[in-house]
Motif scaffolding. Structure first.
Motif, PDB file in Angstrom:
ATOM      1  N   GLY A 116       0.766  -1.157  -0.008  1.00  0.00           N
ATOM      2  CA  GLY A 116      -0.006   0.073  -0.052  1.00  0.00           C
ATOM      3  C   GLY A 116       0.687   1.388   0.129  1.00  0.00           C
ATOM      4  O   GLY A 116       0.500   2.183  -0.513  1.00  0.00           O
ATOM      5  N   GLY A 117       1.994   1.172   0.853  1.00  0.00           N
ATOM      6  CA  GLY A 117       2.941   2.408   0.829  1.00  0.00           C
ATOM      7  C   GLY A 117       3.254   2.669  -0.655  1.00  0.00           C
ATOM      8  O   GLY A 117       3.604   3.778  -0.924  1.00  0.00           O
ATOM      9  N   VAL A 118       4.062   1.667  -1.320  1.00  0.00           N
ATOM     10  CA  VAL A 118       4.562   1.949  -2.400  1.00  0.00           C
ATOM     11  C   VAL A 118       3.596   2.539  -3.593  1.00  0.00           C
ATOM     12  O   VAL A 118       3.810   3.226  -4.411  1.00  0.00           O
ATOM     13  N   ARG A 129       3.595   6.087  -5.757  1.00  0.00           N
ATOM     14  CA  ARG A 129       3.688   6.015  -7.163  1.00  0.00           C
ATOM     15  C   ARG A 129       3.129   7.172  -7.921  1.00  0.00           C
ATOM     16  O   ARG A 129       1.929   7.620  -7.254  1.00  0.00           O
ATOM     17  N   PRO A 130       3.354   7.713  -8.896  1.00  0.00           N
ATOM     18  CA  PRO A 130       2.596   8.824  -9.511  1.00  0.00           C
ATOM     19  C   PRO A 130       1.180   8.361 -10.121  1.00  0.00           C
ATOM     20  O   PRO A 130       1.399   6.974 -10.412  1.00  0.00           O
ATOM     21  N   PRO A 131       0.271   8.787 -10.368  1.00  0.00           N
ATOM     22  CA  PRO A 131      -0.916   8.427 -11.056  1.00  0.00           C
ATOM     23  C   PRO A 131      -0.618   7.649 -12.153  1.00  0.00           C
ATOM     24  O   PRO A 131      -0.156   8.263 -13.216  1.00  0.00           O
ATOM     25  N   SER A 132      -1.328   6.615 -12.475  1.00  0.00           N
ATOM     26  CA  SER A 132      -1.129   5.840 -13.587  1.00  0.00           C
ATOM     27  C   SER A 132      -2.042   4.421 -13.404  1.00  0.00           C
ATOM     28  O   SER A 132      -2.683   4.458 -12.475  1.00  0.00           O
ATOM     29  N   LEU A 133      -2.646   4.001 -14.559  1.00  0.00           N
ATOM     30  CA  LEU A 133      -3.080   2.753 -14.652  1.00  0.00           C
ATOM     31  C   LEU A 133      -2.770   1.591 -13.953  1.00  0.00           C
ATOM     32  O   LEU A 133      -3.411   1.003 -13.038  1.00  0.00           O
ATOM     33  N   PRO A 134      -1.566   1.234 -14.020  1.00  0.00           N
ATOM     34  CA  PRO A 134      -0.901   0.167 -13.046  1.00  0.00           C
ATOM     35  C   PRO A 134      -1.061   0.515 -11.692  1.00  0.00           C
ATOM     36  O   PRO A 134      -1.331  -0.329 -11.000  1.00  0.00           O
ATOM     37  N   ARG A 135      -0.920   1.643 -11.253  1.00  0.00           N
ATOM     38  CA  ARG A 135      -0.855   2.087  -9.812  1.00  0.00           C
ATOM     39  C   ARG A 135      -2.221   1.854  -9.275  1.00  0.00           C
ATOM     40  O   ARG A 135      -2.632   1.211  -8.334  1.00  0.00           O
ATOM     41  N   ALA A 136      -3.499   2.138 -10.207  1.00  0.00           N
ATOM     42  CA  ALA A 136      -4.960   1.953 -10.067  1.00  0.00           C
ATOM     43  C   ALA A 136      -5.219   0.749  -9.789  1.00  0.00           C
ATOM     44  O   ALA A 136      -5.909   0.229  -9.002  1.00  0.00           O
ATOM     45  N   ALA A 185       9.481  -1.578 -10.386  1.00  0.00           N
ATOM     46  CA  ALA A 185      10.213  -0.656 -11.412  1.00  0.00           C
ATOM     47  C   ALA A 185      10.362  -1.467 -12.668  1.00  0.00           C
ATOM     48  O   ALA A 185      11.122  -2.631 -12.486  1.00  0.00           O
ATOM     49  N   PRO A 186      10.330  -0.732 -13.877  1.00  0.00           N
ATOM     50  CA  PRO A 186      10.292  -1.518 -15.179  1.00  0.00           C
ATOM     51  C   PRO A 186      11.907  -1.642 -15.386  1.00  0.00           C
ATOM     52  O   PRO A 186      12.720  -0.812 -14.952  1.00  0.00           O
ATOM     53  N   ALA A 187      12.337  -2.932 -15.939  1.00  0.00           N
ATOM     54  CA  ALA A 187      13.551  -2.987 -16.148  1.00  0.00           C
ATOM     55  C   ALA A 187      14.002  -2.604 -17.307  1.00  0.00           C
ATOM     56  O   ALA A 187      13.505  -2.029 -18.122  1.00  0.00           O
TER      57      ALA A 187
END
Length: 443
Positions: A357-359, A363-370, A408-410
């Protein structure tokens, strides 16, 4: 997070390459399609072996053989895909690995029988498979697609069972609620699977990663099955989880703002026009007093907390079991973990939810975060009336998808450029100049 998630149609198709970040590990050339098979085997393993009576009676030993064989096959296949054991750092899987410690320490006393050690081995294989798959966790929606596909296939078997034998699919034993007639699935399980894929698909549509017609093929049947299960926990988890996930997109997505406004209007109209029907569906024919006691769960919880325990049992529990106390299901993840893995297990499971939840919040707003926020919030809500956060279960798979979205993306592996040989001028042989000629040149 990163990664272009735009897709036409339903979730599926090749992942796009993520950008390069300093210090990131080289990303493989692409996620193999076999990874989806491994994820499907993990889903099969977590379906369980207890539930309603099926149309064709399936011995429990046969079901357990299939589910455990699926886990062993998933681990072997993941190992074949990742023979060099390349893994990515993951606090989620690391905390699950630490959870094995109290599980083993409490199970070796055999308070819960030899089955406790068997469940420890199962949890170890489950966590090991997640470690092997973590190589492909890069913030892309790859595992979201696998998740939706696999659970939609499970719901397809439920719908097929309802068509083949409506009486077996909605037995009186469960109050006429929908169960699995081909594979033993309980109403809460079906409701959970339906709610999760509905929420994820809605978010993909809002993020324009799925077309509406294709998404409707998933959302509408799943919504019908969720309604037939009369599962309150799954419904509340879906509504609250979607509200939180869409709320995280409101400031950056016009589609999310429009959906939020329409959802509020529809909810208001439904509350006014269908209030009595919604209340009847929510009560399921139960009394208000019975509903207040959480359909009898409160009595089991009180008895569990009042039971005498040694210091060792308080710290590490009594060993992995079937999530029951006194022959009755516990139906609470936190109390089930306290019973089986003690306060140490409760602290580790709480750390999993807090870290993810903290991570997600950072994160900035984005679809993966949602999508990650939806899955985390759903699991946190369902943990109050459902068990599973301390053992191999669908809830850990949901959180695993959230962890893959928050990774994080590799860095993309740079292509090797062939060295071009540099043209060199052939050396001209030097002529020997006589001494008298050199003297004349000097003069």
């Amino acid at each position: 997070m990163g990664g272009d998630l735009r897709r036409g149609g339903l979730p599926g198709g090749p992942d796009t390459k993520a950008g390069t970040q300093p210090g990131a590990e080289p990303r493989p050339a692409g996620t193999p399609k076999t990874v989806g098979i491994v994820w499907g085997l993990l889903v099969l393993n977590t379906l369980g072996s207890a539930g309603a009576k099926t149309v064709i009676p399936l011995p429990r030993s046969l079901i357990q053989l299939v589910t455990m064989g699926a886990l062993a096959a998933a681990f072997a296949l993941a190992l074949a895909l990742n023979p060099r054991l390349r893994i990515r750092a993951s606090a989620f899987v690391f905390l699950l690995t630490l959870l094995l410690v109290p599980s083993v320490l409490s199970s070796v006393h055999l308070t819960s029988g030899f089955g406790a050690l068997f469940r420890c081995a199962r949890l170890a294989l489950f966590v090991g498979t997640l470690w092997l798959l973590s190589r492909w966790w890069d913030g892309s929606p790859t595992f979201v697609r696998h998740h939706i596909r696999m659970y939609f296939a499970v719901l397809g078997s439920v719908a097929a069972g309802a068509v083949v034998s409506p009486g077996a699919a909605m037995p009186e034993l469960y109050g006429g609620r929908l169960v699995g007639a081909l594979w033993p699935l309980t109403p809460p399980q079906i409701g959970q699977y339906a709610a999760v894929i509905i929420g994820l698909t809605v978010l993909l549509v809002l993020g324009r990663r799925a077309d509406r017609a294709g998404a409707a093929v998933i959302i509408v049947p799943s919504l019908v099955l969720l309604t037939l299960t009369h599962t309150r926990t799954a419904t509340l988890g879906l509504l609250i989880g979607l509200a939180l996930a869409i709320g995280s997109l409101v400031l950056t997505s016009a589609a999310a703002r429009r959906f939020f406004v329409w959802a509020v209007l529809c909810a208001a109209v439904a509350a006014v026009g269908f209030g009595s029907a919604l209340r009847a569906w929510f009560l399921r024919g139960q009394s208000q007093e019975y509903l207040t006691s959480l359909t009898g769960r409160q009595k089991v919880w009180d008895a569990l907390l009042a039971a005498p325990r040694t210091v060792s049992e308080q710290l590490f529990g009594v060993g992995l079991g079937d999530k029951s106390f006194g022959g009755l299901p516990i139906d609470n993840s936190w109390l089930a973990v306290y019973q089986e893995q003690g306060l140490t297990g409760v602290a580790l499971v709480a750390a999993v939810i807090i870290v993810l939840g903290g991570v997600a919040l950072l994160r900035p707003p984005s679809l993966p975060r949602a999508c990650a926020i939806f899955l985390i919030s759903y699991c946190a809500i369902a943990s109050y009336t459902e068990a599973g956060l301390g053992d191999a279960s669908p809830y850990l798979l949901h959180l695993g998808v959230a962890a893959s979205l928050l990774a994080a993306p590799a860095a993309a592996t740079p292509r090797a450029t062939p060295e071009v040989p540099r043209l060199s001028t052939p050396e001209v042989p030097r002529r020997r100049i006589p001494r008298w000629a050199r003297k004349s040149e000097v003069i």
